[in-house]
Design a protein around this motif. Structure first.
Motif, PDB file in Angstrom:
ATOM      1  N   ALA A  45      55.441 -33.626  71.695  1.00 33.23           N
ATOM      2  CA  ALA A  45      54.911 -33.672  73.056  1.00 33.23           C
ATOM      3  C   ALA A  45      53.594 -34.429  73.063  1.00 33.23           C
ATOM      4  O   ALA A  45      52.941 -34.588  72.028  1.00 33.23           O
ATOM      5  CB  ALA A  45      54.699 -32.264  73.592  1.00 33.23           C
ATOM      6  N   LYS A  46      53.237 -34.899  74.263  1.00 35.28           N
ATOM      7  CA  LYS A  46      51.990 -35.632  74.427  1.00 35.28           C
ATOM      8  C   LYS A  46      51.424 -35.304  75.805  1.00 35.28           C
ATOM      9  O   LYS A  46      52.146 -35.302  76.796  1.00 35.28           O
ATOM     10  CB  LYS A  46      52.243 -37.127  74.312  1.00 35.28           C
ATOM     11  N   VAL A  47      50.124 -35.005  75.859  1.00 34.66           N
ATOM     12  CA  VAL A  47      49.442 -34.688  77.108  1.00 34.66           C
ATOM     13  C   VAL A  47      48.226 -35.602  77.206  1.00 34.66           C
ATOM     14  O   VAL A  47      47.448 -35.699  76.265  1.00 34.66           O
ATOM     15  CB  VAL A  47      48.999 -33.203  77.142  1.00 34.66           C
ATOM     16  N   ASN A  48      48.074 -36.274  78.352  1.00 34.83           N
ATOM     17  CA  ASN A  48      46.894 -37.090  78.595  1.00 34.83           C
ATOM     18  C   ASN A  48      45.863 -36.222  79.303  1.00 34.83           C
ATOM     19  O   ASN A  48      45.984 -35.928  80.492  1.00 34.83           O
ATOM     20  CB  ASN A  48      47.254 -38.309  79.439  1.00 34.83           C
ATOM     21  N   LEU A  49      44.846 -35.786  78.577  1.00 31.79           N
ATOM     22  CA  LEU A  49      43.870 -34.844  79.111  1.00 31.79           C
ATOM     23  C   LEU A  49      43.019 -35.448  80.213  1.00 31.79           C
ATOM     24  O   LEU A  49      42.653 -34.753  81.160  1.00 31.79           O
ATOM     25  CB  LEU A  49      42.976 -34.321  77.986  1.00 31.79           C
ATOM     26  N   LYS A  50      42.684 -36.724  80.126  1.00 30.47           N
ATOM     27  CA  LYS A  50      41.833 -37.339  81.145  1.00 30.47           C
ATOM     28  C   LYS A  50      42.518 -37.356  82.505  1.00 30.47           C
ATOM     29  O   LYS A  50      41.872 -37.251  83.528  1.00 30.47           O
ATOM     30  CB  LYS A  50      41.450 -38.742  80.730  1.00 30.47           C
TER      31      LYS A  50
END
Length: 187
Positions: A45-50
């Protein structure tokens, strides 16, 4: 692209609510990536925090979350996302959970700058810089030139190619099937 923090974290699945141990990388551009192993080959999984992170809480600030067995509540981390989902994590110690929280908050809020020591300047890095090249020129002769190349290996459009191939195969099969019955129409 620079790596802010990496390490093992327990992550709760969103559907079955099971805990899985993942290797996590937090990149300077705000990408929070989860892998199955430390070798970084099996991407999960990948989450773009910005773009998606609203808030991060840790420890006793997470009242309605149960940690995995043999882990105290102080090790918990909860990342609140814009779409209302929660990313529930658990570190191996309270200190590690606090370190992850501070690093996640820093990656969420701060703009990304790179420092050029040759002319004492800072350059802003674009937020969506997954396929970017950064070059720091040298001054004078014999200076060192720094080149950073970061390519997101999981965003190569492979799934789109498979879908288009399947669609073309189905269209070709339908056309061939109708042509095979053509000689029987004239009898």
């Amino acid at each position: 692209m620079a790596l802010l923090k990496s390490g093992w974290l327990w992550r709760q699945s969103s559907v079955l609510k099971r805990w899985k141990l993942n290797w996590c990388d937090l990149w300077i551009d705000g990408s929070f990536v989860f892998y199955k192993t430390e070798s970084r080959r099996d991407y999960e999984a990948k989450v773009n925090l910005k773009a998606t992170c609203v808030n991060v809480k840790s420890g006793l600030e997470c009242p309605n979350v149960c940690p995995p067995e043999s882990h105290p509540r102080e090790n918990l981390l909860v990342v609140f996302l814009r779409d209302g989902n929660l990313l529930i994590l658990c570190a191996n110690s309270e200190d590690e959970a606090l370190a992850w929280k501070l690093t996640l908050m820093e990656a969420k809020r701060n703009p990304v700058f790179t420092y050029n020591p040759y002319d004492d300047t800072y350059q802003t890095v674009p937020i969506n810089s997954h396929n970017a090249v950064y070059i720091m020129p040298s001054t004078g002769s014999g200076g060192t030139q720094h080149v950073w190349v970061h390519r997101d290996s999981h965003d190569d459009g492979f799934g789109e190619q498979i879908a288009l191939g399947l669609l073309a195969g189905m269209a070709a099969g339908a056309a061939m099937r109708s042509l095979l019955w053509m000689p029987f129409w004239f009898c």
